[in-house]
Scaffold this motif. Structure first.
Motif, mmCIF file in Angstrom:
data_model
loop_
_atom_site.group_PDB
_atom_site.id
_atom_site.type_symbol
_atom_site.label_atom_id
_atom_site.label_comp_id
_atom_site.label_asym_id
_atom_site.label_seq_id
_atom_site.Cartn_x
_atom_site.Cartn_y
_atom_site.Cartn_z
ATOM 1 N N ILE A 35 0.858 -1.185 0.000
ATOM 2 C CA ILE A 35 0.000 0.000 0.000
ATOM 3 C C ILE A 35 0.891 1.231 0.000
ATOM 4 N N ARG A 36 0.602 2.135 -0.902
ATOM 5 C CA ARG A 36 1.330 3.400 -0.971
ATOM 6 C C ARG A 36 0.528 4.470 -0.258
ATOM 7 N N VAL A 37 1.218 5.275 0.535
ATOM 8 C CA VAL A 37 0.550 6.354 1.260
ATOM 9 C C VAL A 37 1.114 7.688 0.796
ATOM 10 N N SER A 38 0.215 8.596 0.443
ATOM 11 C CA SER A 38 0.576 9.979 0.132
ATOM 12 C C SER A 38 -0.108 10.853 1.175
ATOM 13 N N ILE A 39 0.590 11.852 1.653
ATOM 14 C CA ILE A 39 0.025 12.737 2.668
ATOM 15 C C ILE A 39 0.162 14.181 2.215
ATOM 16 N N ILE A 40 -0.944 14.905 2.328
ATOM 17 C CA ILE A 40 -0.941 16.347 2.100
ATOM 18 C C ILE A 40 -1.198 16.981 3.461
ATOM 19 N N ARG B 231 5.367 20.283 9.040
ATOM 20 C CA ARG B 231 5.867 18.992 8.567
ATOM 21 C C ARG B 231 6.118 18.102 9.787
ATOM 22 N N LEU B 232 5.552 16.889 9.789
ATOM 23 C CA LEU B 232 5.660 15.980 10.933
ATOM 24 C C LEU B 232 6.554 14.794 10.613
ATOM 25 N N LYS B 233 7.375 14.402 11.563
ATOM 26 C CA LYS B 233 8.310 13.289 11.393
ATOM 27 C C LYS B 233 7.574 11.987 11.076
ATOM 28 N N ILE B 234 6.473 11.699 11.762
ATOM 29 C CA ILE B 234 5.768 10.440 11.535
ATOM 30 C C ILE B 234 5.182 10.390 10.125
ATOM 31 N N CYS B 235 4.698 11.504 9.616
ATOM 32 C CA CYS B 235 4.164 11.538 8.248
ATOM 33 C C CYS B 235 5.277 11.287 7.236
ATOM 34 N N THR B 236 6.442 11.888 7.460
ATOM 35 C CA THR B 236 7.588 11.657 6.583
ATOM 36 C C THR B 236 7.960 10.182 6.593
ATOM 37 N N GLU B 237 7.980 9.574 7.759
ATOM 38 C CA GLU B 237 8.335 8.158 7.865
ATOM 39 C C GLU B 237 7.317 7.270 7.160
ATOM 40 N N ILE B 238 6.034 7.539 7.349
ATOM 41 C CA ILE B 238 4.986 6.740 6.703
ATOM 42 C C ILE B 238 5.151 6.788 5.189
ATOM 43 N N VAL B 239 5.297 7.983 4.643
ATOM 44 C CA VAL B 239 5.410 8.152 3.193
ATOM 45 C C VAL B 239 6.691 7.510 2.671
ATOM 46 N N THR B 240 7.804 7.740 3.328
ATOM 47 C CA THR B 240 9.085 7.203 2.878
ATOM 48 C C THR B 240 9.061 5.674 2.867
ATOM 49 N N ARG B 241 8.544 5.076 3.908
ATOM 50 C CA ARG B 241 8.552 3.609 3.995
ATOM 51 C C ARG B 241 7.560 2.960 3.041
ATOM 52 N N THR B 242 6.449 3.607 2.754
ATOM 53 C CA THR B 242 5.452 2.987 1.871
ATOM 54 C C THR B 242 5.659 3.329 0.405
ATOM 55 N N ASN B 243 6.618 4.194 0.098
ATOM 56 C CA ASN B 243 6.901 4.583 -1.286
ATOM 57 C C ASN B 243 8.345 4.278 -1.665
ATOM 58 N N ALA B 244 8.893 3.202 -1.132
ATOM 59 C CA ALA B 244 10.250 2.737 -1.467
ATOM 60 C C ALA B 244 11.300 3.836 -1.314
ATOM 61 N N GLY B 245 11.203 4.592 -0.229
ATOM 62 C CA GLY B 245 12.192 5.628 0.063
ATOM 63 C C GLY B 245 11.923 6.985 -0.553
ATOM 64 N N ASP B 246 10.869 7.106 -1.344
ATOM 65 C CA ASP B 246 10.537 8.373 -2.002
ATOM 66 C C ASP B 246 9.735 9.254 -1.053
ATOM 67 N N GLU B 247 10.333 10.364 -0.643
ATOM 68 C CA GLU B 247 9.701 11.273 0.311
ATOM 69 C C GLU B 247 8.814 12.317 -0.366
ATOM 70 N N SER B 248 8.806 12.356 -1.686
ATOM 71 C CA SER B 248 8.104 13.414 -2.413
ATOM 72 C C SER B 248 6.576 13.301 -2.327
ATOM 73 N N GLU B 249 6.055 12.200 -1.837
ATOM 74 C CA GLU B 249 4.605 12.046 -1.718
ATOM 75 C C GLU B 249 4.059 12.688 -0.438
ATOM 76 N N TYR B 250 4.923 13.352 0.318
ATOM 77 C CA TYR B 250 4.483 14.112 1.493
ATOM 78 C C TYR B 250 4.713 15.584 1.201
ATOM 79 N N THR B 251 3.634 16.315 1.070
ATOM 80 C CA THR B 251 3.720 17.734 0.749
ATOM 81 C C THR B 251 2.902 18.539 1.748
ATOM 82 N N ILE B 252 3.237 19.808 1.864
ATOM 83 C CA ILE B 252 2.525 20.715 2.756
ATOM 84 C C ILE B 252 1.858 21.799 1.919
ATOM 85 N N ALA B 253 0.560 21.939 2.097
ATOM 86 C CA ALA B 253 -0.188 22.993 1.403
ATOM 87 C C ALA B 253 -0.104 24.269 2.233
ATOM 88 N N THR B 254 0.310 25.342 1.600
ATOM 89 C CA THR B 254 0.454 26.608 2.320
ATOM 90 C C THR B 254 -0.777 27.500 2.197
#
Length: 178
Positions: A110-115, A120-143
């Motif tokens: 299962i791939r997880v993307s977080i907006i 920016r939260l450490k746990i969100c970065t970890e969830i996205v990185t681990r479920t996307n084969a190390g790709d952290e780009s699926e975690y973004t912050i809307a300003t």
């Protein structure tokens, strides 16, 4: 509603389920289906003064991941399993070890993307990185609201299939829980 319409225009054979987090629990807003009208009606029902549920309390990322994982359990292997989380909190009220839940998501492919809509939260970065084969780009912050809309619409594009995820060379059927 714009997101639902765009999602099904980009992914006509896909299915979606809408989930919501409040008071440390995760609720199913709409069932997993390919009918955009059902999802739009369920979301409108949240706004109803009689039956609607006001967002309140602390969310639980762990409960949301577990319910989304259970929802996607029957998605066929030739499809993709995606969870898209829009997270506006600075904390997550989890009942257990969220790291075990993340391991289970990785195991179930299962791939997880977080907006995010806050810091920016450490746990969100970890969830996205681990479920996307190390790709952290699926975690973004809307300003702002416009950026949030753009980031959401960007998730409607079918994902890249990585070599270790691909079981066929066909375009996958997309299943997503939001």
């Amino acid at each position: 509603q714009d997101y639902i319409r765009e999602f099904f225009e980009q992914n006509p054979i896909s299915q979606m389920s809408v989930l919501g987090m409040h008071d440390g629990v995760c609720i199913r807003v709409s069932e997993l289906s390919g009918n955009p009208a059902e999802h739009a009606a369920a979301i409108l029902g949240l706004r109803s003064k009689e039956t609607g549920k006001e967002p309140k309390g602390s969310p639980s990322l762990q409960n949301a991941l577990e319910l989304a994982r259970a929802t996607l359990y029957h998605t066929p292997n030739h499809g993709t399993r995606e969870i898209i989380i829009v997270f506006g909190s600075l904390l997550s009220l989890d009942p257990g070890d969220i790291h075990q839940t993340v391991k289970t998501c990785v195991r179930d492919r299962i791939r997880v993307s977080i907006i995010g809509m806050g810091a920016r939260l450490k746990i969100c970065t970890e969830i996205v990185t681990r479920t996307n084969a190390g790709d952290e780009s699926e975690y973004t912050i809307a300003t702002d609201q416009e950026m949030l809309k753009e980031l959401l619409i960007a998730t409607t594009t079918p994902p890249v299939i990585r070599a270790d995820d691909a079981s066929t060379t066909q375009q996958p059927e997309k299943g997503a829980a939001l």
